[in-house]
Design a protein around this motif. Structure first.
Motif, PDB file in Angstrom:
ATOM      1  N   PRO A  66      -8.826  21.868 -65.672  1.00 56.26           N
ATOM      2  CA  PRO A  66      -8.715  22.769 -64.520  1.00 56.26           C
ATOM      3  C   PRO A  66      -8.056  22.066 -63.334  1.00 56.26           C
ATOM      4  O   PRO A  66      -8.561  21.075 -62.830  1.00 56.26           O
ATOM      5  N   GLY A  67      -6.878  22.533 -62.965  1.00 59.52           N
ATOM      6  CA  GLY A  67      -6.193  22.016 -61.800  1.00 59.52           C
ATOM      7  C   GLY A  67      -5.586  20.636 -61.941  1.00 59.52           C
ATOM      8  O   GLY A  67      -5.236  20.014 -60.944  1.00 59.52           O
ATOM      9  N   ARG A  68      -5.444  20.141 -63.192  1.00 66.03           N
ATOM     10  CA  ARG A  68      -4.838  18.816 -63.324  1.00 66.03           C
ATOM     11  C   ARG A  68      -4.255  18.581 -64.706  1.00 66.03           C
ATOM     12  O   ARG A  68      -4.651  19.206 -65.687  1.00 66.03           O
ATOM     13  N   LEU A  69      -3.295  17.672 -64.749  1.00 61.58           N
ATOM     14  CA  LEU A  69      -2.717  17.161 -65.984  1.00 61.58           C
ATOM     15  C   LEU A  69      -2.878  15.647 -65.959  1.00 61.58           C
ATOM     16  O   LEU A  69      -2.725  15.026 -64.901  1.00 61.58           O
ATOM     17  N   VAL A  70      -3.179  15.053 -67.103  1.00 61.11           N
ATOM     18  CA  VAL A  70      -3.319  13.605 -67.192  1.00 61.11           C
ATOM     19  C   VAL A  70      -2.366  13.106 -68.273  1.00 61.11           C
ATOM     20  O   VAL A  70      -2.498  13.476 -69.441  1.00 61.11           O
TER      21      VAL A  70
ATOM     22  N   GLY B 217      -1.353  12.790 -52.362  1.00 58.42           N
ATOM     23  CA  GLY B 217      -2.569  12.859 -53.169  1.00 58.42           C
ATOM     24  C   GLY B 217      -2.461  13.723 -54.417  1.00 58.42           C
ATOM     25  O   GLY B 217      -3.395  13.782 -55.208  1.00 58.42           O
ATOM     26  N   ALA B 218      -1.337  14.412 -54.601  1.00 58.12           N
ATOM     27  CA  ALA B 218      -1.182  15.264 -55.789  1.00 58.12           C
ATOM     28  C   ALA B 218      -0.990  14.430 -57.050  1.00 58.12           C
ATOM     29  O   ALA B 218      -1.299  14.886 -58.153  1.00 58.12           O
ATOM     30  N   LEU B 219      -0.476  13.206 -56.896  1.00 60.22           N
ATOM     31  CA  LEU B 219      -0.297  12.293 -58.025  1.00 60.22           C
ATOM     32  C   LEU B 219      -1.098  11.027 -57.764  1.00 60.22           C
ATOM     33  O   LEU B 219      -1.186  10.557 -56.626  1.00 60.22           O
ATOM     34  N   ARG B 220      -1.662  10.496 -58.851  1.00 60.22           N
ATOM     35  CA  ARG B 220      -2.350   9.216 -58.730  1.00 60.22           C
ATOM     36  C   ARG B 220      -2.192   8.479 -60.043  1.00 60.22           C
ATOM     37  O   ARG B 220      -2.182   9.085 -61.112  1.00 60.22           O
ATOM     38  N   LEU B 221      -2.044   7.165 -59.951  1.00 61.54           N
ATOM     39  CA  LEU B 221      -1.890   6.317 -61.127  1.00 61.54           C
ATOM     40  C   LEU B 221      -3.122   5.434 -61.234  1.00 61.54           C
ATOM     41  O   LEU B 221      -3.456   4.717 -60.295  1.00 61.54           O
TER      42      LEU B 221
ATOM     43  N   PHE C 297      -2.993  19.992 -59.154  1.00 60.97           N
ATOM     44  CA  PHE C 297      -2.252  21.137 -58.646  1.00 60.97           C
ATOM     45  C   PHE C 297      -3.203  22.271 -58.361  1.00 60.97           C
ATOM     46  O   PHE C 297      -4.355  22.249 -58.766  1.00 60.97           O
ATOM     47  N   GLY C 298      -2.697  23.262 -57.672  1.00 63.21           N
ATOM     48  CA  GLY C 298      -3.522  24.406 -57.313  1.00 63.21           C
ATOM     49  C   GLY C 298      -4.287  24.129 -56.034  1.00 63.21           C
ATOM     50  O   GLY C 298      -4.148  23.070 -55.413  1.00 63.21           O
TER      51      GLY C 298
END
Length: 127
Positions: free
Chosen positions: A75-79, A102-106, A116-117
């Motif tokens: 929900p609300g993310r891709l990994v 903050g939308a991307l993090r490593l 997202f969202g």
């Protein structure tokens, strides 16, 4: 989104397994198009589930080409699980992560998390 070869569309289980194996081994868009064309030739116009399977396998081919080991969706993310040999420029990746607000993090274990969202609602504070 359902992505599979439905029993009513392709009743022979051996044939379904054959095509799943071919999809799993495909390494180019051209191979995917050939597989889809063969399925349509044998079984007729495909239902939405077959088209979704074709699109999903196209994503897998592209990720494999970038040496991305896994993709998980929640929900609300891709990994994206990156391999050591991932075909991504580390400087460009770092720049994108820093500029993403903050939308991307490593993560230290080489997972790129894309959120997202709308942000999750804050939890109520106890008084």
């Amino acid at each position: 989104m359902p992505a599979y070869l439905p029993d009513p569309y392709m009743p022979d289980v051996h044939q379904r397994l054959y095509f799943y194996k071919r999809y799993a081994q495909a390494s180019t868009d051209e191979e995917l198009e050939e597989i889809r064309a063969e399925i349509v030739d044998r079984c007729g116009d495909p239902p939405d589930e077959v088209d979704a399977l074709c699109e999903l396998m196209a994503v897998k081919v592209r990720l494999r080409g970038l040496n991305v080991r896994a993709l998980e969706a929640g929900p609300g993310r891709l990994v994206f699980t990156l391999s050591d040999a991932a075909a991504l420029d580390p400087f460009k990746l770092a720049k994108h992560v820093q500029g993403s607000a903050g939308a991307l993090r490593l993560t230290p274990d080489m997972k790129l998390v894309a959120s997202f969202g709308p942000p999750p609602a804050p939890k109520p504070q106890k008084a």
